[in-house]
Motif scaffolding. Structure first.
Motif, PDB file in Angstrom:
ATOM      1  N   UNK A  68     -17.370   0.650   4.538  1.00  0.00           N
ATOM      2  CA  UNK A  68     -17.697   1.978   4.363  1.00  0.00           C
ATOM      3  C   UNK A  68     -16.879   2.820   5.434  1.00  0.00           C
ATOM      4  N   UNK A  69     -17.122   2.224   6.660  1.00  0.00           N
ATOM      5  CA  UNK A  69     -16.081   2.846   7.627  1.00  0.00           C
ATOM      6  C   UNK A  69     -14.686   3.060   7.602  1.00  0.00           C
ATOM      7  N   UNK A  70     -13.966   1.570   6.939  1.00  0.00           N
ATOM      8  CA  UNK A  70     -12.718   1.928   6.456  1.00  0.00           C
ATOM      9  C   UNK A  70     -12.554   2.785   5.142  1.00  0.00           C
ATOM     10  N   UNK A  71     -13.322   2.755   4.267  1.00  0.00           N
ATOM     11  CA  UNK A  71     -13.124   3.790   3.153  1.00  0.00           C
ATOM     12  C   UNK A  71     -13.075   5.158   3.880  1.00  0.00           C
ATOM     13  N   UNK A 125      -9.830   7.501   3.438  1.00  0.00           N
ATOM     14  CA  UNK A 125      -9.862   9.082   3.388  1.00  0.00           C
ATOM     15  C   UNK A 125     -10.835   9.538   2.328  1.00  0.00           C
ATOM     16  N   UNK A 126     -11.736   8.596   1.863  1.00  0.00           N
ATOM     17  CA  UNK A 126     -12.861   8.728   0.990  1.00  0.00           C
ATOM     18  C   UNK A 126     -14.036   9.662   1.636  1.00  0.00           C
ATOM     19  N   UNK A 127     -14.683  10.359   0.651  1.00  0.00           N
ATOM     20  CA  UNK A 127     -14.490  10.295  -0.545  1.00  0.00           C
ATOM     21  C   UNK A 127     -13.347  10.917  -1.220  1.00  0.00           C
ATOM     22  N   UNK A 128     -12.594  10.345  -2.136  1.00  0.00           N
ATOM     23  CA  UNK A 128     -11.483  11.517  -2.827  1.00  0.00           C
ATOM     24  C   UNK A 128     -11.920  12.545  -3.624  1.00  0.00           C
ATOM     25  N   UNK A 129     -11.425  13.726  -3.617  1.00  0.00           N
ATOM     26  CA  UNK A 129     -12.028  14.974  -4.002  1.00  0.00           C
ATOM     27  C   UNK A 129     -11.890  15.001  -5.730  1.00  0.00           C
ATOM     28  N   UNK A 157      -5.842   8.959  -1.771  1.00  0.00           N
ATOM     29  CA  UNK A 157      -6.093   7.969  -0.938  1.00  0.00           C
ATOM     30  C   UNK A 157      -4.920   7.060  -0.077  1.00  0.00           C
ATOM     31  N   UNK A 158      -5.178   6.896   0.921  1.00  0.00           N
ATOM     32  CA  UNK A 158      -4.032   6.230   1.606  1.00  0.00           C
ATOM     33  C   UNK A 158      -3.523   5.051   0.651  1.00  0.00           C
ATOM     34  N   UNK A 159      -2.399   5.063   0.919  1.00  0.00           N
ATOM     35  CA  UNK A 159      -1.440   4.022  -0.154  1.00  0.00           C
ATOM     36  C   UNK A 159      -1.163   4.643  -1.619  1.00  0.00           C
ATOM     37  N   UNK A 163      -6.025   1.261  -5.631  1.00  0.00           N
ATOM     38  CA  UNK A 163      -6.091   0.054  -5.382  1.00  0.00           C
ATOM     39  C   UNK A 163      -6.369  -0.611  -3.927  1.00  0.00           C
ATOM     40  N   UNK A 164      -6.490   0.525  -3.017  1.00  0.00           N
ATOM     41  CA  UNK A 164      -6.726   0.185  -1.769  1.00  0.00           C
ATOM     42  C   UNK A 164      -8.373  -0.084  -1.607  1.00  0.00           C
ATOM     43  N   UNK A 165      -8.850   0.411  -2.850  1.00  0.00           N
ATOM     44  CA  UNK A 165     -10.319   0.003  -2.707  1.00  0.00           C
ATOM     45  C   UNK A 165     -10.873  -1.337  -2.873  1.00  0.00           C
ATOM     46  N   UNK A 166     -10.363  -1.959  -3.542  1.00  0.00           N
ATOM     47  CA  UNK A 166     -10.611  -3.590  -3.698  1.00  0.00           C
ATOM     48  C   UNK A 166      -9.659  -4.439  -2.666  1.00  0.00           C
ATOM     49  N   UNK A 167      -8.890  -3.807  -2.345  1.00  0.00           N
ATOM     50  CA  UNK A 167      -7.741  -4.553  -1.366  1.00  0.00           C
ATOM     51  C   UNK A 167      -8.385  -4.830  -0.165  1.00  0.00           C
ATOM     52  N   UNK A 168      -8.887  -3.632   0.339  1.00  0.00           N
ATOM     53  CA  UNK A 168      -9.669  -3.811   1.693  1.00  0.00           C
ATOM     54  C   UNK A 168     -10.890  -4.741   1.533  1.00  0.00           C
ATOM     55  N   UNK A 169     -11.564  -4.944   0.336  1.00  0.00           N
ATOM     56  CA  UNK A 169     -12.928  -5.815   0.304  1.00  0.00           C
ATOM     57  C   UNK A 169     -12.260  -7.085   0.293  1.00  0.00           C
TER      58      UNK A 169
END
Length: 406
Positions: free
Chosen positions: A53-56, A61-65, A88-90, A94-100
């Protein structure tokens, strides 16, 4: 919020109805079981949840508008909204699941992340996540896509990833997946194959869906705050299907919300090898370790596929999408190359937003839908931005759209 579809599926063996599962060698199955166990622990572990959650929030930069596209809405007669995953950054979802996946790999003690990429968005996102958590990263990419998506290839190199050119077959996404799977089979113990969509053997269709569900969870709250109601229609492009599953996931129990997944009709939906409309024209089959709809050749092998969007040219699709098609919960339609490129320019010139070609497929269908359902509301997942595509689009279509001298 309870979600009947997602809470109940997949089952313990990774099946969504008859689709999904795990069709892989025994040694690799043991590794997959370890990943499934570790993921189950992580998603219940407060430290993992808090860090993600911290990284998102602070990294992505979440939440995305959500943006109300008023110019398009006025022109096409429906209220058109965009979930801005392109911000989103990048530059994509795709960054959503890549961080996870990167955090999971770290927990498992892996040394390297490997993956395939088509348009390069998954590759860039995974290279970014690998750099952040301190892991090596190998990205397999078809030679055709390397030439077509040069800006993203440069980004991956800058981020420290090794980009490995795949020169077999059509040298696009399917061949990149083949090469990444082969590399993973050679050493499944020190590296994690961070699959780039809701495909592959269990637990990846579930795991990637869960990481991407932040899109739908945010959108459900945001759209009600903006309009006082849920949208009438959701539209998202579908290759493997991660951005669509991410958006759809929070609305699956809302029967009044129509779901549309948009596949690539390519150059010709009637001609085998010239499209990638898996759910529109495919049949059940097994490839890359899972069962789903699949485009097959006369020998029953994966059919050659094509799309102007490098991220959509895959001959199968996520098993949950196959299930949603069969039960009639989601509608799957197709948009051809020219329609997608036309939508690319419409959004650029009417709203000042340059979309990824993948996302342009969703936009193209949404504009058709607006004419069919005047006065309705349509929420589109704008899954990525078009920076990566501009050189290709100008070279191939620039003159047609008044861009001269490039």
């Amino acid at each position: 919020m309870k979600n009947t579809f997602n809470d109940a599926m997949p089952d313990q063996q990774g099946y969504f109805g008859e689709y999904g599962g795990s069709f892989i060698p025994e040694e690799l199955q043991q590794v997959m079981d370890e990943i499934a166990t570790a993921y189950d622990e992580c998603r219940q572990e407060p430290g993992f949840i808090t860090e993600l959650a911290r990284l998102y929030k602070h990294f992505v930069g979440r939440p995305s508008p959500i943006f109300h596209a008023q110019n398009l809405s006025q022109k096409y007669g429906a209220d058109i909204y965009l979930k801005r995953e392109d911000l989103n950054h990048t530059g994509a979802h795709k960054i959503n699941h890549c961080l996870g996946e990167a955090l999971l790999a770290k927990k498992l003690g892996k040394k390297k992340l490997i993956a395939e990429t088509g348009a390069g968005q998954h590759g860039v996102a995974l290279a970014t996540a690998a750099a952040l958590v301190g892991l090596e990263c190998d990205i397999y990419m078809g030679a055709v896509d390397i030439a077509k998506e040069h800006p993203n290839v440069v980004r991956m190199h800058i981020l420290g990833a090794k980009v490995i050119s795949v020169n077999e077959g059509r040298q696009t996404l399917k061949e990149a997946v083949d090469a990444a799977f082969t590399a993973y089979l050679q050493d499944p113990h020190t590296q994690l194959y961070a699959i780039g969509s809701v495909v592959g053997p269990h637990p990846f269709p579930m795991m990637v869906r869960d990481f991407q569900s932040i899109i739908g969870n945010e959108a459900r709250v945001q759209i009600q705050e903006m309009t006082g109601d849920l949208p009438d229609n959701l539209v998202a492009c579908v290759g493997g299907g991660s951005n669509a599953m991410g958006l759809f996931s929070a609305f699956l129990d809302d029967k009044d919300v129509a779901l549309y997944g948009v596949e690539p009709a390519g150059r010709s939906i009637e001609q085998p090898g010239e499209h990638a409309a898996t759910l529109s024209l495919g049949e059940p089959g097994v490839m890359h370790g899972f069962k789903s709809y699949m485009l097959k050749d006369d020998a029953g092998e994966p059919q050659e596929v094509y799309s102007v969007a490098s991220g959509l040219d895959y001959p199968s699709v996520g098993p949950q999408h196959a299930y949603l098609k069969d039960i009639g919960r989601a509608n799957y339609v197709a948009i051809d190359d020219n329609e997608a490129i036309e939508a690319f320019f419409k959004l650029s010139r009417l709203e000042g937003i340059i979309p990824a070609i993948e996302s342009s497929h969703a936009l193209a269908y949404a504009l058709k839908l607006a004419k069919q359902k005047p006065g309705s509301s349509i929420l589109i997942n704008l899954s990525g931005r078009g920076d990566k595509d501009i050189d290709f689009v100008v070279a191939q279509y620039g003159a047609q759209y008044g861009i001269e001298g490039q």
